[in-house]
Write a protein that holds these residues in place. Structure first.
Motif, mmCIF file in Angstrom:
data_model
loop_
_atom_site.group_PDB
_atom_site.id
_atom_site.type_symbol
_atom_site.label_atom_id
_atom_site.label_comp_id
_atom_site.label_asym_id
_atom_site.label_seq_id
_atom_site.Cartn_x
_atom_site.Cartn_y
_atom_site.Cartn_z
ATOM 1 N N GLN A 122 -12.945 -3.787 3.262
ATOM 2 C CA GLN A 122 -12.568 -2.421 2.904
ATOM 3 C C GLN A 122 -13.473 -1.417 3.608
ATOM 4 O O GLN A 122 -13.060 -0.319 3.942
ATOM 5 C CB GLN A 122 -12.673 -2.232 1.399
ATOM 6 N N MET A 123 -14.739 -1.808 3.824
ATOM 7 C CA MET A 123 -15.699 -0.883 4.412
ATOM 8 C C MET A 123 -15.777 -1.019 5.914
ATOM 9 O O MET A 123 -16.710 -0.526 6.529
ATOM 10 C CB MET A 123 -17.088 -1.123 3.818
ATOM 11 N N GLU A 167 -13.421 -6.076 -11.121
ATOM 12 C CA GLU A 167 -12.319 -6.970 -10.747
ATOM 13 C C GLU A 167 -12.376 -8.309 -11.476
ATOM 14 O O GLU A 167 -11.556 -9.190 -11.231
ATOM 15 C CB GLU A 167 -12.330 -7.225 -9.231
ATOM 16 N N THR A 209 -6.296 -5.941 0.240
ATOM 17 C CA THR A 209 -6.386 -5.300 1.546
ATOM 18 C C THR A 209 -5.601 -3.999 1.585
ATOM 19 O O THR A 209 -6.080 -2.990 2.080
ATOM 20 C CB THR A 209 -5.844 -6.230 2.639
ATOM 21 N N THR A 210 -4.376 -4.028 1.095
ATOM 22 C CA THR A 210 -3.528 -2.849 1.245
ATOM 23 C C THR A 210 -3.374 -2.070 -0.049
ATOM 24 O O THR A 210 -2.927 -0.931 -0.025
ATOM 25 C CB THR A 210 -2.120 -3.246 1.707
ATOM 26 N N GLY A 211 -3.725 -2.665 -1.192
ATOM 27 C CA GLY A 211 -3.570 -1.979 -2.460
ATOM 28 C C GLY A 211 -2.139 -1.963 -2.970
ATOM 29 O O GLY A 211 -1.847 -1.355 -3.992
ATOM 30 N N ASP A 212 -1.219 -2.615 -2.264
ATOM 31 C CA ASP A 212 0.175 -2.668 -2.704
ATOM 32 C C ASP A 212 0.404 -3.897 -3.579
ATOM 33 O O ASP A 212 -0.304 -4.884 -3.457
ATOM 34 C CB ASP A 212 1.107 -2.756 -1.486
ATOM 35 N N GLU A 241 4.459 -6.879 -0.797
ATOM 36 C CA GLU A 241 3.964 -7.505 0.436
ATOM 37 C C GLU A 241 4.883 -8.656 0.834
ATOM 38 O O GLU A 241 5.262 -8.814 1.990
ATOM 39 C CB GLU A 241 2.554 -8.070 0.226
ATOM 40 N N ASN A 257 -2.978 3.403 1.084
ATOM 41 C CA ASN A 257 -4.077 2.694 0.454
ATOM 42 C C ASN A 257 -5.362 3.403 0.825
ATOM 43 O O ASN A 257 -5.695 3.530 1.989
ATOM 44 C CB ASN A 257 -4.090 1.245 0.947
ATOM 45 N N ARG A 309 -8.443 2.569 0.061
ATOM 46 C CA ARG A 309 -9.682 1.804 0.094
ATOM 47 C C ARG A 309 -10.109 1.384 1.498
ATOM 48 O O ARG A 309 -11.287 1.228 1.751
ATOM 49 C CB ARG A 309 -9.545 0.561 -0.776
ATOM 50 N N ARG A 317 -11.390 1.670 4.836
ATOM 51 C CA ARG A 317 -12.088 2.783 5.438
ATOM 52 C C ARG A 317 -11.680 3.027 6.891
ATOM 53 O O ARG A 317 -11.564 4.157 7.347
ATOM 54 C CB ARG A 317 -13.579 2.490 5.364
ATOM 55 N N TYR A 361 -17.462 2.110 -2.644
ATOM 56 C CA TYR A 361 -18.654 2.300 -1.822
ATOM 57 C C TYR A 361 -18.996 3.764 -1.561
ATOM 58 O O TYR A 361 -19.982 4.063 -0.923
ATOM 59 C CB TYR A 361 -18.487 1.591 -0.480
ATOM 60 N N LYS A 384 5.681 -0.942 6.248
ATOM 61 C CA LYS A 384 4.645 -1.949 6.193
ATOM 62 C C LYS A 384 4.623 -2.815 7.447
ATOM 63 O O LYS A 384 5.653 -3.280 7.890
ATOM 64 C CB LYS A 384 4.885 -2.822 4.960
#
Lengths: 312, 514
Positions: free
Chosen positions: A42-43, A60, A87-90, A95, B47, B49, B51, B124, B192
């Motif tokens: 995510q970062m 989580e 990964t996508t938040g869906d 997916e 989304n 999250r 980054r 974060y 998607k």
């Protein structure tokens, strides 16, 4: 037969349960801290700080013991809630929906090409056994089996998209988008199918009942379609079932090169990103597909060959 | 039972879905009002999250308070000016007459709401921003208080995760729904794994972009992305392979390159029981490796040989930051001093050859190439290596356990144009990410001092001193400053690669006659 079928379905469900435990264990055993990998992704590759990690784990539920995490997942899944992708938040169902349609379109067309082309080549080779044509088919079949998928994909894109301009180089869309990747996937299976059809047919053509049919004056064409082919078909069907299942792994590389949003790519991405809700669901879908294909092949074989009905 | 009807039915059942029409992607690259960009990573506008996605996609949908120009200097975004009013407080004067894509006005309350949502929703964000409280003092003034003196806050506010969202980006529970911002392009559609479509926002506060539409197409395979450019399906291909760069340069396509903030470097394990625990060995290695050979041999020239931790290509790098020279004789002297001698071309100590365990990961394209080149260069100098490649998390497991001499990593240490971010989180004694067994009280004190200072002579002096300690101690082995590349169709004008590697700017890009 109905009883046998329900026993098979029960075993299928047990297999899926085993697969889900296996998938979960696999993720737990992969190197690296599970929650940390999700955060790193995510970062964008940066390592999260200890506080961030602790907060994320608590939010989580990753600080629970593994069996507790597994049963929580299982309970939710049985209620139809597959969770949300890390990964996508869906939602995982969203997916999977697109990916399943995309992969089945791709693999479906590849399978048709395999049956039509592989079958035709095999029959031609068997009927002209030992001739130049037979050898030519063998060369084509073996080349098809030997060329690596990724290389053939790039060569196809170069030739058909860049040089000839007949099809788009990549992307998801209609027939012109699907034909190149489907042909690549079909090429490998086509060769094997042609070789197998040829061998089975040659064996069936030398069987006593075929000789009798010819001796009675039946035309060679009628003998082929009514006597030789039905005898060879159960074996060919079993092979095709295996090939259909194999096409899903062949699709992984091809889907990446052609930017085709299929299950294979989803599977690889979800392992790399430790996206376990997605990974578990993908394993279940692919596992269920394998089981269904096997069941369908057995049923078809039983329908074609009375001797096999007891065995289903 | 005859078999033909069964086969026919089966064939139809399988073939039908394959032949069914699917939503085709319009061939927009041929149209001068639409720009099609082929990206390596998927943009994920829905989304919050991820980054990376924030950076390259939403930098055109959302605006941050402060932006980075092409030299990585801070320039006004939604804030026209800012001032540090106390050790922990900053006051931002906001741009007037800005509206969000949904028509609502942008003001201090809106900025406060957005930043607070981001901190609450992203695991974060709190650590990155170090924010204690946010106040809307008046409609045009935003006051931010940090947890401790933190001079790098304006730099952190250029991070794309701090893009300002309108209230309508969130639902009634405060969860993210879709990006509604103040940027030059408005979010329209996301398919998607395929593409994200944005449209020009006519009430944008800056100069109006030339394009009516930008399409971000996701093509993960590097070869396929370049081919799509060559067939005319896309206008811009981001991150082509070095080999393709060389080939495209010989044709009509334009290849753009920009030295970036990213650095490939070796991170030494300085524990006493490792050969790299001896500072003389580390300094010798630093002087021994000819980085230009790595760039030419492994990367086809796409990269900058790194002789310092921060790339000298940027203005914000402290004055007087040290560079290590290439000095094979000096290196040999250092190794001899450390007790090694050269026997039959190999460096040996107490009968044992000098052998280094090098770890790296293969998921980043250039990483295996750079690692192999490093290993070959060391072998040529008489130093043995055992190289192992993993995924990044897999490698970190061995790094944490201290079972390595050098781990090759890639970071963007100055993504936001300030030295603090990386030095603090990676190299100070109590940094949670310091797995090098390296600790230097003087370095810690300098970095902690630097994060409280404003730019000026003292700032330069403090960071230059900290970097000098790093160079003397040689706990890192800078290898290659990354060069980001993009290739465009011959008729695309005005596109520039941003040195952060992530921001895209299509406002001044045009397509059409040369």
């Amino acid at each position: 037969m109905l009883r046998d079928l329900s026993v098979r379905c029960l075993f299928g469900c047990l297999t899926l349960l085993g697969l889900s435990i296996f998938g979960f264990a696999l993720l737990a055993m992969l190197p690296g801290d599970f929650a940390e990998v999700v955060l790193i992704n995510q970062m964008d590759g940066e390592l999260p700080s200890a506080e961030t990690l602790a907060k994320f784990k608590a939010d989580e539920g990753f600080d629970e013991p593994l069996p507790v995490q597994y049963f929580a997942w299982l309970a939710a899944t049985l209620r139809g809630n597959l969770g949300v992708s890390f990964t996508t938040g869906d939602p995982v169902t969203a997916e999977l929906g697109l990916r399943m349609v995309a992969t089945f379109r791709l693999v479906g067309l590849a399978f048709c090409l395999t049956v039509l082309m592989g079958g035709a080549l095999g029959v031609i080779a068997a009927l002209n056994r030992g001739s130049l044509l037979d050898r030519l088919v063998t060369v084509v079949a073996i080349s098809g089996m030997s060329v690596p998928n990724f290389w053939q994909s790039l060569l196809f894109v170069l030739l058909f998209a860049l040089v000839l301009g007949w099809a788009p180089s990549s992307g998801y869309g209609g027939f012109s988008h699907v034909i190149l990747p489907a042909t690549v996937i079909a090429t490998a299976s086509m060769g094997l199918t042609a070789r197998f059809v040829r061998a089975s047919l040659i064996e069936a053509l030398s069987a006593p009942h075929v000789r009798t049919a010819l001796a009675k004056g039946l035309s060679p064409r009628a003998t082929l379609f009514s006597h030789a082919l039905p005898a060879a078909l159960p074996g060919i069907l079993t092979l095709l079932g295996l090939q259909a299942a194999r096409m899903f792994d062949g699709a992984i590389v091809v889907e990446t090169i052609f930017a085709w949003p299929g299950l294979g790519r989803l599977f690889v991405d979800s392992i790399l990103n430790r996206d376990y809700p997605v990974l578990q669901a993908t394993i279940l879908v692919v596992g269920a597909t394998y089981i269904l294909i096997n069941l369908a092949v057995d049923c078809a074989a039983a329908a074609l060959d009375p001797r096999m009905r007891r065995a289903v | 039972m005859t078999i033909r009807p069964i086969l026919l039915a089966a064939a139809l059942a399988v073939a039908a879905p394959a032949l069914a029409p699917a939503p085709a992607i319009a061939d927009s690259a041929a149209d001068n009002k639409t720009l099609v960009v082929g990206t390596m990573w998927e943009s994920l506008p829905l989304n919050m999250r991820a980054r990376r996605s924030r950076f390259f996609n939403e930098s055109e949908i959302l605006d941050t308070l402060i932006k980075l120009d092409y030299d990585m200097n801070l320039v006004p975004g939604l804030a026209t000016s800012w001032e540090r009013t106390g050790p922990e407080t900053f006051e931002f004067t906001l741009r007037e007459g800005v509206t969000f894509h949904d028509g609502t006005p942008f003001d201090a309350e809106a900025a406060k709401l957005s930043l607070e949502r981001v901190i609450a929703l992203l695991p974060y964000a709190a650590g990155l921003l170090n924010v204690a409280s946010i106040e809307a003092s008046d409609p045009q003034t935003l006051t931010i208080t940090t947890n401790e003196p933190f001079a790098a806050l304006p730099n952190q506010l250029t991070d794309a995760i701090t893009g300002i969202y309108a209230a309508s980006s969130f639902d009634e529970n405060g969860d993210f729904v879709q990006p509604v911002g103040t940027g030059p392009f408005r979010f329209v559609d996301y398919a998607k794994q395929q593409q994200t479509v944005v449209e020009r926002f006519d009430d944008y506060w800056g100069d109006a972009p030339a394009f009516e539409q930008v399409i971000y197409r996701h093509i993960p395979d590097h070869n396929a992305r370049t081919i799509a450019l060559e067939t005319g399906e896309i206008d811009i291909s981001i991150n082509p392979l070095p080999a393709d760069v060389v080939r495209l340069k010989e044709s009509d396509f334009k290849v753009l390159a920009e030295p970036s903030a990213g650095l490939y470097y070796g991170s030494f394990n300085t524990a006493d029981d490792r050969p790299t625990g001896d500072v003389r060995v580390r300094r010798a290695l630093d002087r021994l490796i000819d980085r230009s050979l790595i760039v030419e041999g492994a990367l086809d020239g796409v990269g900058m040989p790194a002789r310092s931790f921060f790339s000298p290509a940027f203005d914000w790098v402290p004055e007087g930051a040290p560079e290590t020279p290439l000095d094979p004789d000096g290196a040999a002297a250092l190794l001899t001093e450390a007790g090694y001698e050269k026997v039959d071309g190999s460096w040996v100590k107490d009968g044992e050859p000098l052998t280094l365990r090098i770890l790296s990961y293969s998921t980043r394209t250039e990483m295996p190439l750079i690692t192999d080149a490093l290993s070959a260069l060391l072998a040529r100098e008489g130093i043995e290596t055992s190289v192992e490649l993993f995924t990044f998390p897999g490698m970190m497991e061995f790094v944490r356990a201290g079972d390595y001499d050098i781990s090759i990593v890639f970071w963007t240490p100055e993504m936001t144009g300030h030295p603090d971010l990386h030095l603090k989180s990676q190299f100070t004694t109590d940094a949670t990410l310091n797995f090098q067994n390296w600790s230097n009280a003087q370095f810690d004190a300098l970095v902690n001092k630097g994060r409280g200072l404003d730019r000026g002579a003292e700032w330069d002096e403090t960071y230059a001193e900290a970097l000098q300690i790093m160079a003397d101690e040689a706990m890192v082995l800078p290898l290659v400053h990354k060069v980001y590349t993009a290739a465009t169709a011959p008729d695309v004008q005005g596109f520039r690669v941003h040195p952060s590697g992530f921001f895209y700017d299509f406002k001044s890009v045009e397509k059409g006659a040369e």
